[in-house]
Scaffold this active site. Structure first.
Site, PDB file in Angstrom:
ATOM      1  N   LYS A   1      -1.275   6.891  -8.229  1.00  0.00           N
ATOM      2  CA  LYS A   1      -1.254   7.059  -6.765  1.00  0.00           C
ATOM      3  C   LYS A   1      -0.983   8.523  -6.455  1.00  0.00           C
ATOM      4  O   LYS A   1       0.045   9.070  -6.841  1.00  0.00           O
ATOM      5  CB  LYS A   1      -0.153   6.181  -6.152  1.00  0.00           C
ATOM      6  CG  LYS A   1       0.159   6.494  -4.678  1.00  0.00           C
ATOM      7  CD  LYS A   1       1.271   5.606  -4.107  1.00  0.00           C
ATOM      8  CE  LYS A   1       1.673   6.044  -2.699  1.00  0.00           C
ATOM      9  NZ  LYS A   1       2.761   5.213  -2.123  1.00  0.00           N
TER      10      LYS A   1
ATOM     11  N   LYS B   1       6.880   6.822   9.637  1.00  0.00           N
ATOM     12  CA  LYS B   1       8.210   6.719   9.046  1.00  0.00           C
ATOM     13  C   LYS B   1       9.230   7.415   9.951  1.00  0.00           C
ATOM     14  O   LYS B   1       8.878   8.330  10.691  1.00  0.00           O
ATOM     15  CB  LYS B   1       8.224   7.435   7.686  1.00  0.00           C
ATOM     16  CG  LYS B   1       7.510   6.708   6.566  1.00  0.00           C
ATOM     17  CD  LYS B   1       7.654   7.474   5.263  1.00  0.00           C
ATOM     18  CE  LYS B   1       6.912   6.793   4.127  1.00  0.00           C
ATOM     19  NZ  LYS B   1       7.464   5.478   3.772  1.00  0.00           N
TER      20      LYS B   1
ATOM     21  N   ASP C   1       1.771   2.175   6.519  1.00  0.00           N
ATOM     22  CA  ASP C   1       2.688   2.808   5.568  1.00  0.00           C
ATOM     23  C   ASP C   1       2.629   2.133   4.184  1.00  0.00           C
ATOM     24  O   ASP C   1       3.153   2.656   3.215  1.00  0.00           O
ATOM     25  CB  ASP C   1       4.106   2.771   6.121  1.00  0.00           C
ATOM     26  CG  ASP C   1       5.046   3.729   5.409  1.00  0.00           C
ATOM     27  OD1 ASP C   1       4.531   4.604   4.665  1.00  0.00           O
ATOM     28  OD2 ASP C   1       6.263   3.601   5.589  1.00  0.00           O
TER      29      ASP C   1
ATOM     30  N   GLU D   1       0.319   2.190   2.105  1.00  0.00           N
ATOM     31  CA  GLU D   1      -0.976   2.821   1.838  1.00  0.00           C
ATOM     32  C   GLU D   1      -1.294   2.977   0.358  1.00  0.00           C
ATOM     33  O   GLU D   1      -2.460   3.037  -0.020  1.00  0.00           O
ATOM     34  CB  GLU D   1      -1.031   4.188   2.538  1.00  0.00           C
ATOM     35  CG  GLU D   1      -0.428   5.363   1.759  1.00  0.00           C
ATOM     36  CD  GLU D   1       1.075   5.252   1.520  1.00  0.00           C
ATOM     37  OE1 GLU D   1       1.734   4.481   2.238  1.00  0.00           O
ATOM     38  OE2 GLU D   1       1.587   5.915   0.612  1.00  0.00           O
TER      39      GLU D   1
ATOM     40  N   ARG E   1      -1.083   0.997  -2.175  1.00  0.00           N
ATOM     41  CA  ARG E   1      -1.858  -0.114  -2.749  1.00  0.00           C
ATOM     42  C   ARG E   1      -3.316  -0.064  -2.295  1.00  0.00           C
ATOM     43  O   ARG E   1      -4.205  -0.495  -3.017  1.00  0.00           O
ATOM     44  CB  ARG E   1      -1.177  -1.448  -2.400  1.00  0.00           C
ATOM     45  CG  ARG E   1      -1.094  -1.735  -0.935  1.00  0.00           C
ATOM     46  CD  ARG E   1      -0.026  -2.776  -0.583  1.00  0.00           C
ATOM     47  NE  ARG E   1       1.332  -2.218  -0.590  1.00  0.00           N
ATOM     48  CZ  ARG E   1       2.423  -2.922  -0.324  1.00  0.00           C
ATOM     49  NH1 ARG E   1       2.351  -4.210  -0.052  1.00  0.00           N
ATOM     50  NH2 ARG E   1       3.615  -2.340  -0.345  1.00  0.00           N
TER      51      ARG E   1
HETATM   52  N1  BES Z   1       5.619   5.992  -0.571  1.00  0.00           N
HETATM   53  C1  BES Z   1       6.289   4.864  -0.047  1.00  0.00           C
HETATM   54  C2  BES Z   1       7.337   4.285  -0.995  1.00  0.00           C
HETATM   55  C3  BES Z   1       8.495   5.165  -1.331  1.00  0.00           C
HETATM   56  C4  BES Z   1       9.694   5.041  -0.642  1.00  0.00           C
HETATM   57  C5  BES Z   1       8.401   6.071  -2.352  1.00  0.00           C
HETATM   58  C6  BES Z   1      10.765   5.834  -0.992  1.00  0.00           C
HETATM   59  C7  BES Z   1       9.488   6.864  -2.689  1.00  0.00           C
HETATM   60  C8  BES Z   1      10.666   6.749  -2.008  1.00  0.00           C
HETATM   61  C9  BES Z   1       5.280   3.770   0.264  1.00  0.00           C
HETATM   62  O1  BES Z   1       4.017   4.193   0.628  1.00  0.00           O
HETATM   63  C10 BES Z   1       5.817   3.008   1.426  1.00  0.00           C
HETATM   64  O2  BES Z   1       5.897   3.564   2.474  1.00  0.00           O
HETATM   65  N2  BES Z   1       6.159   1.747   1.200  1.00  0.00           N
HETATM   66  C11 BES Z   1       6.690   0.926   2.211  1.00  0.00           C
HETATM   67  C12 BES Z   1       6.001  -0.402   2.121  1.00  0.00           C
HETATM   68  C13 BES Z   1       6.274  -1.295   3.304  1.00  0.00           C
HETATM   69  C14 BES Z   1       5.611  -0.735   4.541  1.00  0.00           C
HETATM   70  C15 BES Z   1       5.727  -2.672   2.983  1.00  0.00           C
HETATM   71  C16 BES Z   1       8.175   0.804   1.969  1.00  0.00           C
HETATM   72  O3  BES Z   1       8.594   0.762   0.804  1.00  0.00           O
HETATM   73  O4  BES Z   1       8.931   0.786   2.917  1.00  0.00           O
HETATM   74 ZN    ZN Z   2       3.453   6.065  -0.063  1.00  0.00          ZN
HETATM   75 MN    MN Z   3       3.880   4.591   2.730  1.00  0.00          MN
END
Ligand code: BES
Ligand code: ZN
Ligand code: MN
Length: 492
Positions: free
Chosen positions: A253, A265, A335, A337, A339
């Site tokens: 990714k 965010k 968010d 994204e 996947r």
């Molecule tokens: N890039 C983030 C995950 C992440 C969080 C990486 C903290 C490193 C540190 C990912 O794209 C994301 O935003 N995931 C969301 C998923 C949710 C919207 C289902 C998350 O983990 O909150």
């Molecule tokens: Zn991300």
């Molecule tokens: Mn994200």
């Protein structure tokens, strides 16, 4: 670019010790035995080393740790470290002893006199890994990190053994640089340019641009990048060091910045999302290491490079996109994204390369940090033997990894009323439903491992082998897994 410090090996010569400037390190064993070098330092300092060995301080010292004598009498060195290390240390202990010396060394030249103590290559590796400092954007930092020299009774052997490890250190440093680099510098275009730079090492590089991705049908990946001025790309790094067998595929990714998109965010901590290309960073670092050490294996690395921004052209919550596989996805949360990027790259990797196995790496979910913290990456797999081979390699390299479950009941949470699936499963088991989403894009007979590295790619404190910041987690484990399982054994 951060280059590892230069480390060379030479023949033991105790006559060098008194006149060495900078820093010096010698060893004493757990039970207080001095080798010739430590004895010489003891003599020069009129017994300081023996006093240390009789002290409670020494008794309390852990194996691989050292005690520093500052500005010792009769010596040109500004400090001498006495390392507690047995003659035949375990590789991981020697590596740790080397890492422990990084702070002691600082930017000064360092002479380490190991004598007959074995595993000088591992000690050098630990020192190199821990001596990382990213100073590209510090205008007042012009310090050059002075080299280290290791004196042993077996210098040629040590230098030969260190060769492959120096390659690995360069791979790890590449990963750390990519992860640390800010997103205004490391755009998708800049990332692709750095990947293209690896062609010099013998890697076959291909960059797929947006028009090609569109023709291929990668609308899930492209949807993520729609709000960004930086064009979405897929970069392919092919290392053909083996025979005619199908490759192992590594998929990463590479979200160069993740604002969350329209599902924006919160501001606090958003700057951490410069590291959301961590999976792609590890894939790139591994490919570089494989090429540098001329691995006898076929491995292909594929990374999806996009930026997730809110914009008038950005994709919206509720949009439905069609993946390259043909399955439709309802984007409930922009968010989630990673996947969406990975599903298209995973499918493409299988269609084009028919890999013998796939490992994907992604800073995929915050939930994995809640579950496992910063010490272990989440390991998801459809194949026990494959998963175990990775877990064994990770344990051998001291990179934390913990197997997580998959199952049909989790997969159900992805049901969508309007499309084949939605891109989130809800708060419960967030890392597992993300993995379930990815598994929908893995063909039944393809062994697959998904590594959720959100917690381990970058950390706020020192780790054993890295200063705080980007760790390069996974480069060593994947390299070892490849060495152990995919490489023709070296002819003796
Ligand atoms: N890039 C983030 C995950 C992440 C969080 C990486 C903290 C490193 C540190 C990912 O794209 C994301 O935003 N995931 C969301 C998923 C949710 C919207 C289902 C998350 O983990 O909150
Ligand atoms: Zn991300
Ligand atoms: Mn994200």
């Amino acid at each position: 670019m951060t280059t590892p410090i230069e480390i060379s090996f030479g023949e033991t010569d105790i006559e060098l010790l008194a006149g060495t400037t900078g820093k010096l390190a010698v060893v004493a064993t757990e039970d207080g035995k001095l080798d010739v070098s430590a004895r010489r330092v003891n003599k020069l300092t009129k017994g300081a080393v023996l006093r240390l060995l009789e002290s409670e301080t020494w008794e309390k010292l852990g194996t691989g740790e050292h005690i520093t004598l500052n500005f010792p009498t009769n010596m040109a060195a500004e400090a001498v470290a006495i390392i507690k290390l047995d003659r035949r240390p375990k590789p991981e202990t020697a590596r740790k002893a080397g890492a422990e010396l990084a702070k002691f060394k600082g930017d000064a030249p360092l002479l380490i006199s190991l004598g007959s103590t074995t595993r000088g290559d591992e000690l050098a590796f630990g020192l190199a890994l821990k001596s990382y400092a990213f100073t590209d954007h510090k205008t007042d930092d012009e310090t050059v990190n002075a080299p280290a020299k290791i004196l042993v009774n077996y210098p040629d052997e040590a230098a030969a053994a260190y060769n492959d490890k120096a390659a690995l250190a360069e791979g790890v440093f590449m990963t750390r640089d990519l992860v640390t680099e800010p997103s205004n510098v490391l755009t998708t275009t800049e990332f692709a340019a750095r990947v293209e730079g690896l062609a010099d090492l013998g890697l076959e590089i291909e960059i797929l641009e947006e028009d090609t991705l569109e023709e291929l049908g990668m609308a899930a990946l492209l949807g993520v990048g729609m709000g960004s001025e930086s064009p979405s790309k897929v970069a392919i790094m092919n290392w053909k060091g083996g025979g005619d067998e199908k490759p192992l595929a590594l998929v990463g990714k590479g979200v160069v910045f993740d604002t969350g998109g329209i599902s924006l965010k919160p501001a606090a901590g958003m700057e951490d999302m410069t590291m959301d290309m961590g999976g792609a960073g590890v894939v790139t670092g591994v490919m570089k290491a494989l090429a540098l050490r001329k691995a006898k294996a076929n491995v292909v690395g594929l990374i999806g490079l996009v930026e997730n921004m809110p914009d008038g052209r950005a994709q919206r919550p509720g949009d439905v996109v069609t993946s390259m596989k043909g399955d439709t996805i309802e984007v409930i949360n922009t968010d989630a994204e990673g996947r969406l990027v990975l599903c298209d790259v995973l499918w493409y990797a299988q269609e084009r390369f028919e890999p013998v196995g796939i490992v994907d790496l992604a800073t995929l979910t915050g939930a994995i940090i809640i579950g496992l913290g910063h010490d272990n990456a989440g390991v998801f797999s459809n194949d026990d033997a494959f998963a175990n081979s990775f877990l064994k390699a990770a344990a051998g390299e001291g990179e934390g990894a913990w197997r997580m479950p998959l199952g049909a009941s989790y997969d159900k949470l992805l049901k969508s009323p309007v499309a084949d699936m939605k891109n989130i499963g809800g708060r419960a088991a967030g890392s597992i439903t993300a993995a379930q989403f990815l598994q929908r894009f893995i063909k039944d007979d393809v062994p697959w491992i998904h590594l959720d590295i959100a917690g381990v790619a970058q950390v706020t404190g020192d780790t054993d082998m890295a200063p705080k910041g980007a760790t390069g987690w996974g480069v060593l484990a994947l390299d070892r897994m490849i060495r152990d399982g995919y490489e023709a054994a070296e002819a003796e």
